[in-house]
Design a protein around this motif. Structure first.
Motif, short mmCIF file in Angstrom:
data_model
loop_
_atom_site.label_atom_id
_atom_site.label_comp_id
_atom_site.label_asym_id
_atom_site.label_seq_id
_atom_site.Cartn_x
_atom_site.Cartn_y
_atom_site.Cartn_z
N ALA A 73 4.80 9.11 10.31
CA ALA A 73 4.56 7.85 9.59
C ALA A 73 3.11 7.41 9.76
O ALA A 73 2.47 6.94 8.81
N THR A 77 0.70 7.18 6.62
CA THR A 77 0.29 5.84 6.20
C THR A 77 -1.21 5.64 6.33
O THR A 77 -1.84 5.05 5.44
N SER A 216 -4.07 0.34 3.85
CA SER A 216 -3.36 1.62 3.68
C SER A 216 -2.25 1.57 2.62
O SER A 216 -1.53 2.55 2.45
N ASN A 219 -0.83 4.67 0.40
CA ASN A 219 -1.18 5.99 0.96
C ASN A 219 0.04 6.87 1.18
O ASN A 219 -0.01 8.08 1.01
N CYS A 220 1.14 6.25 1.60
CA CYS A 220 2.22 7.04 2.19
C CYS A 220 2.97 7.87 1.16
O CYS A 220 3.23 7.44 0.05
N HIS A 221 3.32 9.07 1.61
CA HIS A 221 4.05 10.04 0.80
C HIS A 221 5.53 9.71 0.75
O HIS A 221 6.28 10.35 0.03
N SER A 222 5.97 8.78 1.61
CA SER A 222 7.41 8.58 1.83
C SER A 222 7.71 7.09 1.84
O SER A 222 6.91 6.29 2.34
N LEU A 223 8.86 6.72 1.33
CA LEU A 223 9.27 5.31 1.36
C LEU A 223 9.62 4.86 2.77
O LEU A 223 9.10 3.88 3.28
N ASP A 226 6.76 4.59 5.50
CA ASP A 226 5.57 3.80 5.16
C ASP A 226 5.40 2.63 6.12
O ASP A 226 6.10 1.61 6.02
N GLN A 228 2.92 0.58 6.44
CA GLN A 228 2.33 -0.62 5.83
C GLN A 228 3.45 -1.46 5.22
O GLN A 228 3.50 -2.68 5.40
N ASP A 229 4.37 -0.80 4.55
CA ASP A 229 5.49 -1.49 3.92
C ASP A 229 6.45 -2.04 4.99
O ASP A 229 6.93 -3.18 4.88
#
Ligand SMILES: *Cc1c(COP(=O)(O)O)cnc(C)c1O
Length: 371
Positions: A73, A77, A216, A219-223, A226, A228-229
């Motif tokens: 992660a 991220t 960021s 940026n993330c490839h994944s939910l 992530d 930041q989320d």
């Protein structure tokens, strides 16, 4: 309680032996929406942040899953999709970090030294001069596959001087080895519940530089990975985005209380250093040689050369030591036969002496004399 009656002591670097108080903290069910549970999470995060003195500069983002989930992660991220990671490797966890970059599609290069050779600040300086396209450097602080300690502070300073970002896998050192965010510049430091804080496994956490985390988004490839989320949602609602590991959080909260009662990082370090020295001394009396020289041995886990005796097999040895109440850890080296003994968890120097006595007795039983 005799050793046959009690649960075995885990001399492994996570999961490890926890205290009865920590285990009892899991006897309550928590609602994930409940304000009491949200307060528990917030308290855990602020106490974790205090350990690295990261208040004001860094944000603690917790994440469900084992430690590797949080490493993945953090890389996903904080490294932009067009970033490039230089991964410093001297063991299996460094290799795993490079694999993460490969799987999630971040460009990376690697620098690998032998498993008994720390990466140096001079190495990193040279590598960053040679490749200006690197944006982030990833370092394993204590490489748990051997127990080797890499010189974090010196390396961090070089990376900062080059204007690059540092991601630290401090999974097996955080809480026992001093890392001060005011002295050591980093964008991410990753650790987990079930290592030196002596919680149970099930969640990791990333100390992310707040400015880097804010920048960021997307940026993330994944939910689910992530950070930041995860952080944005938690900041807004006080809740985890998805079902939280409620019992793990409660156990970590209780483990942190005991950590503070024991005397915090200094006391945890002292107990582990004492465990490690006792282990080395007692094993040396039996003729065992440790794989690493003392100067680069972290007080977390020790790798020993396996006995030379033809009658020795790890499986048989492991089983006999286990019968006596101690769980050892297999070696993780490809070139030489070894086994490992952890120094962390709810165990003290007396426990280490008893463990070595169990090792000695097990070797006598299988008539292994040549160490
Ligand atoms: C334990 C550990 C991890 C995480 O391993 P998991 O099996 O995912 O918990 C990562 N890095 C290091 C150095 C570790 O010791």
């Amino acid at each position: 309680m005799s050793t046959a009656e009690r649960a075995p002591i885990l001399l492994t670097p996570g999961p490890l032996t926890t205290s009865p108080r920590t285990r009892r903290a899991m006897m309550v069910d928590w609602g994930s929406w409940d304000s009491d549970f949200n307060a528990l999470t917030a308290d855990v995060c602020s106490r974790l942040l205090a350990i690295i003195h990261g208040e004001g500069t860094h944000t603690c983002v917790p994440l469900q899953g084992s430690g590797t989930f949080s490493v993945e992660a953090a890389v996903g991220t904080l490294v932009p999709r067009d970033g490039k990671v230089l991964v410093l490797i001297n063991g299996a966890y460094g290799k795993r970090l490079a694999k993460i970059c490969q799987v999630i599609g971040r460009e990376f290069s690697t620098f690998e030294t032998e498993e008994d050779v720390p990466t140096t600040a001079a190495d990193v300086d040279r590598l960053l001069n040679a490749d200006p396209s690197v944006t982030h450097v990833a370092l394993i602080h204590c490489e748990t596959s051997t127990g080797i300690l890499n010189p974090l502070e010196e390396i961090a300073k070089v990376i900062e001087a080059h204007g690059k970002r540092l991601i630290i896998d401090a999974m097996s050192s955080f809480g026992a080895l001093d890392i001060d965010a005011r002295q050591v510049p980093f964008d991410a430091l990753i650790a987990a519940s079930g290592k030196c804080l002596e919680g149970v496994p099930g969640m990791g956490f990333v100390f992310a530089r707040s400015s880097a985390l804010a920048a960021s988004a997307g940026n993330c490839h994944s939910l689910s990975m992530d950070l930041q989320d995860q952080h944005a949602y938690m900041a807004k609602t006080g809740q985890w985005r998805f079902t939280p590991p409620t019992h793990v959080v409660a156990a970590l909260h209780e483990a942190l209380t005991q950590y503070e009662e024991e005397g915090g990082l200094a006391a945890r370090h002292e107990r582990y250093a004492n465990n490690c020295q006792t282990l080395l001394d007692e094993m040396a009396k039996l003729g065992f040689r440790s794989f690493l020289p003392a100067a680069i041995q972290a007080p977390i886990i020790v790798t020993f050369h396996a006995p030379k005796d033809a009658r020795y097999t790890f499986t048989e040895f492991y089983g006999r030591v286990r019968e006596k109440g101690y769980i050892l850890y297999p070696g993780k080296l490809t070139q030489v036969e070894t086994f490992r003994v952890g120094c962390i968890g709810q165990v003290d120097a007396q426990g280490m002496r008893e463990a070595v006595a169990a090792i000695a007795e097990s070797l006598r039983e299988v008539e292994v004399f040549e160490i």
